[in-house]
Every structure is written in structure tokens, then in C-alpha cells.
Design an enzyme around this catalytic site. Structure first.
Site, mmCIF file in Angstrom:
data_model
loop_
_atom_site.group_PDB
_atom_site.id
_atom_site.type_symbol
_atom_site.label_atom_id
_atom_site.label_comp_id
_atom_site.label_asym_id
_atom_site.label_seq_id
_atom_site.Cartn_x
_atom_site.Cartn_y
_atom_site.Cartn_z
ATOM 1 N N ASP A 70 0.827 -1.204 0.000
ATOM 2 C CA ASP A 70 0.000 0.000 0.000
ATOM 3 C C ASP A 70 0.862 1.255 0.000
ATOM 4 O OD1 ASP A 70 -2.198 -1.602 0.030
ATOM 5 O OD2 ASP A 70 -2.688 -1.298 2.143
ATOM 6 N N GLN A 71 1.978 1.213 0.741
ATOM 7 C CA GLN A 71 2.856 2.376 0.810
ATOM 8 C C GLN A 71 3.472 2.678 -0.553
ATOM 9 O OE1 GLN A 71 2.878 -0.185 2.850
ATOM 10 N NE2 GLN A 71 2.482 0.631 4.915
ATOM 11 N N GLU A 72 3.879 1.632 -1.279
ATOM 12 C CA GLU A 72 4.455 1.833 -2.613
ATOM 13 C C GLU A 72 3.407 2.392 -3.574
ATOM 14 O OE1 GLU A 72 7.660 -1.399 -3.729
ATOM 15 O OE2 GLU A 72 6.059 -2.342 -2.551
ATOM 16 N N ASP A 76 0.740 4.150 -2.804
ATOM 17 C CA ASP A 76 0.450 5.545 -2.448
ATOM 18 C C ASP A 76 1.570 6.471 -2.915
ATOM 19 O OD1 ASP A 76 -1.910 4.780 -1.299
ATOM 20 O OD2 ASP A 76 -1.122 4.710 0.746
ATOM 21 N N GLU A 84 -28.828 -14.287 -13.301
ATOM 22 C CA GLU A 84 -27.927 -13.387 -12.592
ATOM 23 C C GLU A 84 -28.601 -12.878 -11.322
ATOM 24 O OE1 GLU A 84 -25.809 -10.758 -15.898
ATOM 25 O OE2 GLU A 84 -27.932 -11.062 -16.321
ATOM 26 N N LYS A 86 -29.835 -10.229 -8.747
ATOM 27 C CA LYS A 86 -30.367 -8.881 -8.923
ATOM 28 C C LYS A 86 -29.843 -8.011 -7.774
ATOM 29 C CE LYS A 86 -34.825 -6.583 -9.652
ATOM 30 N NZ LYS A 86 -34.744 -5.623 -8.556
ATOM 31 N N ASP A 118 -28.960 -4.829 -5.519
ATOM 32 C CA ASP A 118 -29.817 -3.707 -5.137
ATOM 33 C C ASP A 118 -29.005 -2.425 -5.108
ATOM 34 O OD1 ASP A 118 -32.273 -2.704 -4.558
ATOM 35 O OD2 ASP A 118 -32.196 -3.136 -2.414
ATOM 36 N N ARG A 157 -29.980 6.100 -14.724
ATOM 37 C CA ARG A 157 -31.139 5.630 -15.479
ATOM 38 C C ARG A 157 -32.169 6.740 -15.696
ATOM 39 N NH1 ARG A 157 -36.255 3.871 -15.058
ATOM 40 N NH2 ARG A 157 -36.879 2.149 -16.411
ATOM 41 N N GLU A 205 -24.705 -2.014 -12.365
ATOM 42 C CA GLU A 205 -25.277 -1.571 -11.102
ATOM 43 C C GLU A 205 -24.177 -1.005 -10.217
ATOM 44 O OE1 GLU A 205 -29.204 -1.536 -9.268
ATOM 45 O OE2 GLU A 205 -28.420 -1.975 -11.272
ATOM 46 N N TYR A 218 -20.910 -3.484 -10.648
ATOM 47 C CA TYR A 218 -20.954 -4.757 -11.379
ATOM 48 C C TYR A 218 -21.569 -4.502 -12.755
ATOM 49 C CZ TYR A 218 -19.756 -8.010 -7.581
ATOM 50 O OH TYR A 218 -19.101 -8.722 -6.600
ATOM 51 N N LYS A 238 -32.617 -14.258 -18.343
ATOM 52 C CA LYS A 238 -32.580 -13.728 -19.700
ATOM 53 C C LYS A 238 -32.312 -14.855 -20.693
ATOM 54 C CE LYS A 238 -29.844 -10.061 -17.606
ATOM 55 N NZ LYS A 238 -28.489 -9.494 -17.554
ATOM 56 N N LYS A 262 -38.438 -11.940 -7.861
ATOM 57 C CA LYS A 262 -38.098 -11.294 -6.597
ATOM 58 C C LYS A 262 -38.456 -12.222 -5.442
ATOM 59 C CE LYS A 262 -38.047 -6.905 -6.336
ATOM 60 N NZ LYS A 262 -38.352 -5.462 -6.189
ATOM 61 N N CYS A 276 -46.281 16.261 22.994
ATOM 62 C CA CYS A 276 -45.142 16.116 22.093
ATOM 63 C C CYS A 276 -43.918 15.628 22.864
ATOM 64 C CB CYS A 276 -44.826 17.456 21.421
ATOM 65 S SG CYS A 276 -43.336 17.425 20.394
ATOM 66 N N CYS A 324 -41.251 18.755 22.812
ATOM 67 C CA CYS A 324 -41.464 20.069 23.426
ATOM 68 C C CYS A 324 -42.579 20.105 24.459
ATOM 69 C CB CYS A 324 -41.739 21.114 22.337
ATOM 70 S SG CYS A 324 -43.322 20.902 21.490
ATOM 71 N N CYS A 376 -47.891 17.643 16.546
ATOM 72 C CA CYS A 376 -47.531 18.703 17.473
ATOM 73 C C CYS A 376 -47.804 20.029 16.774
ATOM 74 C CB CYS A 376 -46.057 18.594 17.862
ATOM 75 S SG CYS A 376 -45.468 20.026 18.804
ATOM 76 N N CYS A 401 -41.034 23.913 18.339
ATOM 77 C CA CYS A 401 -40.669 22.507 18.536
ATOM 78 C C CYS A 401 -39.337 22.245 17.823
ATOM 79 C CB CYS A 401 -41.760 21.607 17.994
ATOM 80 S SG CYS A 401 -41.457 19.845 18.276
#
Length: 715
Positions: free
Chosen positions: A35-37, A39, A115, A117, A119, A138, A176, A226, A292, A316, A410, A413, A428, A434
Site C-alpha cells: 500500500d505504501q508503494e 500511495d 444473474e 439482482k 440492489d 437511469r 449496477e 458490477y 434472460k 423477486k 409532544c 417540546c 404537534c 418545537c
């Protein structure tokens, strides 16, 4: 070789090296350097780009860390529309889908690709000569927002593709963008510690992140991507969808390894059953399976309906349910004073997350469920997003359990609560004192759809309120005078304060209708605010209108009119308006009111519904009004026409048919106008609209390209 040429070559070499290291790390899990190299190499490139900005490459790896400030996201038309998929929760529906495919292909053999789905947020990416050139959301499926600078911060997404034989020069990738569950949980934990409102779910968090104006903030959210389809006007790039997926992965794009080629509907169902529980072990939220037809020529044969492809469907999973114990009820106060109960639960795993809180909606639901503290309750995730209590195991109820008594005051308040006739929520009425209401009003005023004040997000303005620096919308404009004090606050600093001050100055140019929306008058949403602003032109004329006059404005009605008249009737609100006026906020529409072009549509009322191919809804509304017609939002016997676009809901069609209201297409509406009075078309190629009374017909006009299924937003 000149010094400048040598530096250019060094920038090119560092860029290629860092792209390669990113690919190895994120796609192959191989760390070729520490990681150092890494960076150190990145810092070296950043320094060279700082000294020689004219030599920096558009898709430099330094774009990963962000830093671009985008004041607004331009909207563009999709080259290929992003349609939606038909959804089902039923295995029987999947068998019917398979039977339709079999009949459509007249008995020819076929395979499916299944595949997961994921979210997240559907995204269209354009690559030209191997370089990422554009990222578009989209949107409504026809047009989306350009968020390229934010997309470039996603580390799993290649800014430069790996060269490969036959790689096209120009194509689109649909996929996605999502927020990993671990990142989402960390983000909510941080917000909880800071006393901020929790994000509802990873999908909304990802969507909100992509609309952040500072790409450096986007980079910190660690979004991922993805790819799920390839899209091109060329019809011979790939024979199958599975071949396209393999090519995308070869070029360096992240493609989930969870997809499978299935030779029958039985194999599809086995795949669905396999992932029903296993999906919760993944680092990303999922809610179903996309199926598909694999062969792209067969996809072309099967074609499209008006709304979705006939060659694909989304299954789903049913909502997950769990049992937990109700520990108590917490009451939250919103911007309009509504008091909402939230159930506090014994932590329970549900759909891949640990649930501690659930929605109870209102007092009616508490009574209907007969909820009692100590009850064992059934919890579901509605759409696998927001947990809600759906029932009580009465047999497990403790003997000492007492019914929940809804508060009469409430919780914030102490003001006695009221319950307006016909409403489900207690409220309220202390809207001037409030604290949660006042803070929420400020957050609403600075929000993106209202004043959209740069440097003043919900978190910052809430913090200022807690510190006593602001109390209402007008007090925000006193902040520039407190700039030195603000710069001393933790996590602000001089640059942040300068940005805030500039944002307040820019908000003085925000149009009157958005200012009116930002005032937060109950029932006055974006559409109503626009209607009132364009009808009255100035806030003074609006404030002087009676309830009866307000109710006569199209799409306003009695309830909204009463609320608006009551708001302007309060002296405190009149004072707020005067203070905003003194601050230079726009309280009137500029320019002359649009002049009518003809009375061709006089006496006729229209409802517009759906997405239109040639013009935006706003363009059509303006056109109708310029020719004497009126716009309304509801269907009744008095309605003259329902103008139907793509994706119009079936309920409106059914009601219009029942009431014998004529249903016309966009083209038929335009034909009613005088010749030459149409607005400029905003789409390059029109598609057939629905005709009066007609059912949804197969899509004609420009056909989707073969060799892709990216024509469809599969999520």
C-alpha cells in the site's frame, strides 16, 4: 527529447502502471506492491499533474480520489432507452414465462442466463477507444443525469480498459453501482454517533452518494460496480449474452461470478432456490434473480412489449420474516409535526442485516395489532428495505404486558398533541417552537429540490441549529457575518465557510417557485409550488389571495388552499417573508408571463401520464397552457383528455376507460395544435405512442440492437 516530452512520457507510464495495479488488486485480488508503494506512485503522479495540468490525462488514476465540484448534473437523452423488467414473486409465473418463450421461438432450443439482482443504482457507461468517457443514471429510462466525475471515483471500475483483440471503439456498458453492506453499516454507525438521521438502505445511500456535488465525498463512500450487459448498435459483436459477459470481464470490467447458464426452467428454479439463503452471505444487498434468454438473435425474435423485453424477467424473493421482542416505542417528530412511532426491538438477523428498529406507522396500527411492550412480534422487510411489524404472537405474550398508550404531549417540546379529523397521525401544533420541526424545516429549505445551498447540507444546518447559530430560513443569511466564528468549528475550516457563503449568495438567484417549495408549507410540494408561483407571479399576490381564490387554481383544491391561506395568515410567517426579502431571495417570477398563442384548446382539461418520446412532460404542459388548455392531476368525468405516454400506470387507464375519457397519444395531442406550434423535439427518434383506448402494443419504431441486453435496466 525535450523535458516536457519526458515528463509527458513519465505521466503516461505512471498512469498505465497504476491502472494495472488497480486491476490486479480489485479484479484478481493480487497485491503486486505494498500500500505504501502504491500511495507513493499515486502521490508522484498527483504532483506531476499539479505542476503540469495540461499534461494530465482525462482518466488519470488520480480521479479516484475525487475533488471535482459539480454545481449541477446535466440531463441527457440515453442513446438506447433503459427499459424496466417485468417482475414476479411466483414460480408459476416463471413457468408461464418459459412457455411464452418456447412458443415465441417455435420450439427451437434455447438457454437462459441467471444473474443475481443486486440492489443498487442502474448506470450506463460509455467507453470510447478504451477510455471511460461518460456515466449516466437511469433517470426516467429516456433521459438521465451525467455523473461522470463521481463514477470515476469507483475503484473497481476501470477508467481505461485492458486491450483485447476485437474490442470495439465505441460501446456502452450497463450495470449496477452499489454500496457494500459493510460500508453502509459503517456509515450508519458514524451517523448514529453524530446524532444524524440513519440512511434507510444501501440502495438509497448509493443513489444519494452519486448526486453529491463534491466527488471527493463520493470517493470516501467506497461505491462499487458490477457490469451486467453490453450495448452497441452493431448486431454481430457477440452471439450470446454470456459471451458478452465473458468479454467484459476480459476487458477489465467487474462482472459478478455468481451468474449461471441454465438449460431449462428447472435449472433456473434450482438456481433461485440455491441463492434464496446464500445471497445473505454476499457483501452486497440482493433481492432477486434476473433471467434472460442467452442467444441474442433469439432475443431479437422475441422482441419487446411497450414496457419490457419478452426475453427477460425478474424473480423477486418474498420478504424475509423474523421474530423479535418489542422493547418499547420511540416517538419521532417530523417537519410537519407528525409524531411517528418507531418500535425498538431485540436485535434480530433479517435479510442479511441486524434489525433493531421497525416501523409501526401510526396509532391506528398500534391499536390494530394490539401491540404491547414485551410482545413477541413478527418483523418483515417491505421490499427487503424497511423493517416493519406485521403481527404479534399473542400466545407468547407475557401476563403482565400492558397495552401501549399513545402520548398526549409532544415528546420533544411537551405541547399537547392534536389529531386533525380524517388523519391517521397525531401532530404537534407548536411549529414555531418545537426543535425537531424547526430543524427539519431548515433541512428542507437547503435541500437539493428547494434552494440547494452549496455547503449547507442537512448535517451542517442541523449542527448550526443545535449550536443556536440559525433558527429559521431567513437566519441562514446572517451566517456570512459570522464567518470567522464558523471557521473555528470542528470539521469546517476557512474553505468550507467560503463555500457556504458563496452558496448562500447563489441561492438568491433560485427561482421563486423553488423558494416557495422550500418554505415547507404543508401540502405544497414541487408541483403545487410551481402552479401557485406561475399563477400569482409574486409572493405578495399569493399572500393576499383568499382560500376560495386559492382553491380555484388548477390542481390546488380546498385542503391545499386552506393550508396555504392559514400559513400566510400567521404574523410570524409574514415576518419571515420580509426577512427573506431583505436577504435578497427571489419572491417573484422574473420576466413577463407567457402570452397565449391561441385558444385552440380553450375549455379543455388534460392529464399527462407516463414518459413521452418526443418532448418532456413540462414542455407538453406549457404547450397546452399556451393554447388555452388547462392541466389537472386527477381523472374525472369532466376531464377532456388523458395523454398517455410510456409507463403510464394501469389504474389511470382503467379509470379513464371506465369514465369514457378519451385517451390520446403525444402525437395526437400535437396534431390538435396549430401548424408550426410544436416545441423542438428533445428525442432523436420518436417511438409509437399509445392510441385512444388501445392496450399496450409491442414496441415498434427503432428496434433495440442485437448483441446486447443493456437496452433494459435490469434492476
Amino acid at each position: 527529447m525535450s523535458d516536457l516530452s519526458a515528463i509527458q512520457q513519465k505521466i503516461q507510464r505512471l498512469t498505465e502502471q497504476l491502472h494495472h495495479l488497480n486491476y490486479q488488486y480489485y479484479q484478481n485480488d493480487i497485491s503486486e506492491v505494498s500500500d505504501q508503494e502504491f500511495d507513493a506512485l499515486l502521490r508522484e503522479l498527483q504532483e506531476l499533474e499539479r505542476q503540469y495540468p495540461e499534461l494530465a490525462l482525462a482518466n488519470s488514476p488520480t480521479q479516484r480520489v475525487g475533488g471535482t465540484i459539480t454545481k449541477q448534473f446535466p440531463t441527457v437523452e440515453h442513446r438506447f432507452p433503459m427499459l424496466s423488467l417485468a417482475n414476479t414473486y411466483s414460480e408459476a409465473d416463471l413457468r408461464e414465462f418459459d412457455e411464452r418463450v418456447r412458443r415465441g421461438l417455435e420450439g427451437a432450443s434455447y438457454q437462459y442466463v441467471c444473474e443475481l439482482k443486486f440492489d443498487g443504482v442502474a448506470m450506463s457507461l460509455t467507453y470510447e477507444n478504451g477510455q471511460l468517457t461518460r456515466g449516466v443514471t437511469r433517470g426516467d429510462g429516456t433521459r438521465g443525469d451525467v455523473v461522470t466525475s463521481n463514477v470515476r471515483t469507483i475503484k473497481t471500475l476501470p477508467l481505461h480498459l485492458r486491450p483485447a483483440p476485437g474490442q470495439p471503439q465505441d460501446f456502452e456498458v450497463r450495470g449496477e453501482i452499489f454500496m457494500p453492506l459493510s460500508v453502509f453499516n459503517d456509515l450508519n454507525q458514524e451517523r448514529e454517533q453524530n446524532g444524524e438521521a440513519l440512511l434507510a438502505n444501501p440502495r438509497n445511500a448509493a443513489s444519494g452518494t452519486l448526486k453529491l456535488q463534491d466527488s471527493a465525498q463520493v470517493a470516501n463512500r467506497r461505491l462499487r460496480f458490477y457490469a451486467y450487459s453490453y450495448l452497441s448498435p452493431r448486431r454481430t459483436d457477440f452471439p450470446t449474452h454470456s459471451a458478452a459477459l465473458a468479454a467484459l470481464k476480459q476487458w477489465g470490467l467487474p462482472v459478478s461470478d455468481t451468474w449461471r447458464l441454465c438449460g431449462s426452467i428447472e435449472e433456473v428454479l434450482n438456481f433461485i432456490h440455491q441463492w434464496e439463503k446464500a445471497r445473505f452471505e454476499l457483501p452486497v444487498a440482493t433481492d432477486g434473480i434476473v433471467i434472460k434468454v442467452d442467444d441474442l438473435q433469439q432475443q431479437e425474435v422475441l422482441g419487446f412489449t411497450a414496457k419490457s423485453p419478452r426475453w427477460a424477467i425478474a424473480y423477486k424473493y418474498p420478504a424475509e420474516a423474523a421474530r423479535s421482542q418489542l422493547l418499547g416505542i420511540q416517538y419521532q417528530v417530523g417537519r410537519t409535526g407528525a409524531v411517528t412511532p418507531v418500535a425498538l426491538l431485540t436485535p434480530v438477523p433479517l435479510a442479511g442485516t441486524i434489525v433493531k428498529r421497525a416501523s409501526v406507522h401510526n396509532a391506528n396500527q398500534i391499536a390494530a395489532l394490539d401491540l404491547r411492550v414485551g410482545d413477541t412480534v413478527f418483523v418483515e422487510k417491505g421490499g427487503e428495505i424497511i423493517p416493519k411489524i406485521t403481527g404479534v404472537d399473542v400466545a407468547a405474550r407475557p401476563a403482565q404486558a400492558e397495552p401501549i398508550v399513545y402520548p398526549t404531549e409532544c415528546p420533544a417540546c411537551g405541547t399537547p398533541l392534536v389529531r386533525p379529523e380524517g388523519e391517521a397521525h397525531f401532530r404537534c401544533p407548536n411549529d414555531r417552537g418545537c426543535p425537531p420541526q424547526l430543524k427539519a424545516k431548515l433541512e428542507h429549505y437547503v435541500s437539493r429540490k428547494a434552494l440547494n445551498i452549496d455547503g449547507l447540507g442537512a448535517e451542517t444546518v442541523g449542527r448550526f441549529f443545535d449550536l443556536g447559530l440559525v433558527t429559521d430560513a431567513a437566519s441562514l443569511y446572517d451566517l456570512p457575518a459570522k464567518a470567522a466564528e464558523l471557521a473555528q468549528l470542528e470539521r469546517l475550516g476557512e474553505k468550507s465557510v467560503q463555500r457556504l457563503v458563496a452558496g448562500l449568495a447563489q441561492s438568491q438567484q433560485v427561482p421563486f417557485d423553488r423558494v416557495l417549495y422550500g418554505l415547507g408549507i404543508r401540502y405544497v410540494g414541487e408541483t403545487v409550488a410551481e402552479k401557485l408561483a406561475y399563477h400569482y407571479r409574486t409572493i405578495d399576490a399569493l399572500a393576499a389571495a383568499s382560500g376560495a381564490e386559492l382553491a380555484a387554481v388548477p390542481e390546488v383544491g380546498g385542503v391545499i388552499a386552506e393550508s396555504v391561506a392559514a400559513w400566510f395568515g400567521q404574523p410570524e410567517n409574514r415576518d419571515l417573508i420580509e426577512r427573506l426579502r431583505a436577504a435578497g431571495v427571489q419572491l417573484a417570477l422574473t420576466g413577463e408571463a407567457p402570452q397565449a398563442k391561441s385558444d385552440r384548446l380553450a375549455g379543455q382539461t388534460f392529464v399527462l401520464s407516463g414518459v413521452f418520446a418526443e418532448h418532456s412532460r413540462e414542455e407538453l404542459q406549457e404547450l397546452i397552457q399556451l393554447h388555452g388548455g388547462k392541466i389537472t392531476g386527477s381523472i374525472s368525468k369532466k376531464l377532456s383528455f388523458l395523454v398517455a405516454g410510456d409507463k403510464m400506470g394501469p389504474a389511470k387507464r382503467e379509470k379513464a376507460t371506465e369514465l369514457k375519457v378519451p385517451i390520446i397519444s403525444e402525437a395526437e395531442l400535437l396534431a390538435m395544435l396549430p401548424t408550426g406550434e410544436e416545441p423542438a423535439a428533445s428525442a432523436s427518434e420518436p417511438t409509437d405512442s399509445l392510441t385512444s383506448g388501445a392496450a399496450a402494443a409491442p414496441q415498434r419504431g427503432p428496434q433495440p440492437p442485437v448483441g446486447t441486453n443493456g437496452q433494459t435496466s435490469l434492476f
